[in-house]
Design a protein around this motif. Structure first.
Motif, PDB file in Angstrom:
ATOM      1  N   UNK A  39      -7.188   6.768  -8.533  1.00 23.92           N
ATOM      2  CA  UNK A  39      -7.346   5.771  -7.476  1.00 23.92           C
ATOM      3  C   UNK A  39      -6.378   5.942  -6.306  1.00 23.92           C
ATOM      4  N   UNK A  40      -5.411   6.846  -6.407  1.00 24.84           N
ATOM      5  CA  UNK A  40      -4.501   7.063  -5.280  1.00 24.84           C
ATOM      6  C   UNK A  40      -5.243   7.629  -4.069  1.00 24.84           C
ATOM      7  N   UNK A  41      -6.437   8.116  -4.304  1.00 29.97           N
ATOM      8  CA  UNK A  41      -7.306   8.596  -3.223  1.00 29.97           C
ATOM      9  C   UNK A  41      -7.420   7.543  -2.113  1.00 29.97           C
ATOM     10  N   UNK A  42      -7.604   6.292  -2.499  1.00 29.65           N
ATOM     11  CA  UNK A  42      -7.806   5.218  -1.521  1.00 29.65           C
ATOM     12  C   UNK A  42      -6.558   4.943  -0.693  1.00 29.65           C
ATOM     13  N   UNK A  43      -5.388   5.118  -1.277  1.00 28.34           N
ATOM     14  CA  UNK A  43      -4.131   4.918  -0.559  1.00 28.34           C
ATOM     15  C   UNK A  43      -3.951   5.996   0.507  1.00 28.34           C
ATOM     16  N   UNK A  44      -4.254   7.229   0.157  1.00 25.75           N
ATOM     17  CA  UNK A  44      -4.084   8.324   1.111  1.00 25.75           C
ATOM     18  C   UNK A  44      -5.141   8.319   2.212  1.00 25.75           C
ATOM     19  N   UNK A  45      -6.308   7.806   1.910  1.00 23.76           N
ATOM     20  CA  UNK A  45      -7.387   7.782   2.894  1.00 23.76           C
ATOM     21  C   UNK A  45      -7.232   6.641   3.904  1.00 23.76           C
ATOM     22  N   UNK A  46      -6.372   5.684   3.602  1.00 25.66           N
ATOM     23  CA  UNK A  46      -6.176   4.513   4.461  1.00 25.66           C
ATOM     24  C   UNK A  46      -4.968   4.727   5.374  1.00 25.66           C
ATOM     25  N   UNK A  47      -5.198   4.892   6.650  1.00 19.98           N
ATOM     26  CA  UNK A  47      -4.114   5.189   7.591  1.00 19.98           C
ATOM     27  C   UNK A  47      -3.168   4.012   7.822  1.00 19.98           C
ATOM     28  N   UNK A  48      -3.464   2.863   7.258  1.00 20.20           N
ATOM     29  CA  UNK A  48      -2.582   1.699   7.428  1.00 20.20           C
ATOM     30  C   UNK A  48      -1.557   1.572   6.304  1.00 20.20           C
ATOM     31  N   UNK A  49      -1.612   2.426   5.294  1.00 25.16           N
ATOM     32  CA  UNK A  49      -0.677   2.335   4.173  1.00 25.16           C
ATOM     33  C   UNK A  49       0.607   3.098   4.473  1.00 25.16           C
TER      34      UNK A  49
END
Length: 105
Positions: A39-49
Motif C-alpha cells: 500500500x505504500x504505492x499510494x503514498x508515493x503517488x500522492x504529491x501532497x504527502x
C-alpha cells in the motif's frame, strides 16, 4: 550496519517516520536501503504527502535508489519519483542475507 527498511503502509505518518529513520541512520554512516511495496504505492503517488518530497532527497543522505515492489509505478509516478526509485525485479527474501537488520513499517 547494512539496514533494509521495508515500507508497506499507506499511512503518511508511518511512512514519514520510516524515511526519517533512514535519513537519521544514514547520517550515522549506516548503509540503508529503502524498499517500498504494498500500500505504500499510494503514498508515493500522492504529491501532497511528505514521503513524496522526502524520497527526492535520497542523494543528500548518500542513500541509493529506493527499491519498489510494484510494476505499475511507471504509469502512476511522475519523474520526480521515478528519478529516485527502481523496480526491484525478484524476491526480496533472496536479498535478506545482505542486511544486518530489517525494519518493517
Amino acid at each position: 550496519m547494512n539496514i533494509l527498511i521495508k515500507i508497506s503502509t499507506d499511512s503518511e505518518l508511518i511512512s514519514y517516520e520510516a524515511i526519517a529513520l533512514a535519513f537519521t541512520l544514514a547520517t550515522f554512516d549506516h548503509v540503508v536501503q529503502l524498499y517500498f511495496y504494498g500500500d505504500s504505492f499510494y503514498i508515493l503517488a500522492d504529491s501532497t504527502t511528505r514521503a513524496y518530497g522526502m524520497i527526492q532527497s535520497l542523494e543528500l543522505y548518500d542513500l541509493p535508489y529506493a527499491w519498489a515492489g510494484f510494476r505499475e509505478m511507471t504509469v502512476a509516478f511522475d519523474d520526480k519519483i521515478l528519478d529516485n526509485i527502481r523496480y526491484f525485479d525478484g524476491k526480496i527474501s533472496d536479498k535478506l542475507d545482505e542486511f544486518d537488520s530489517v525494519l518493517e513499517f
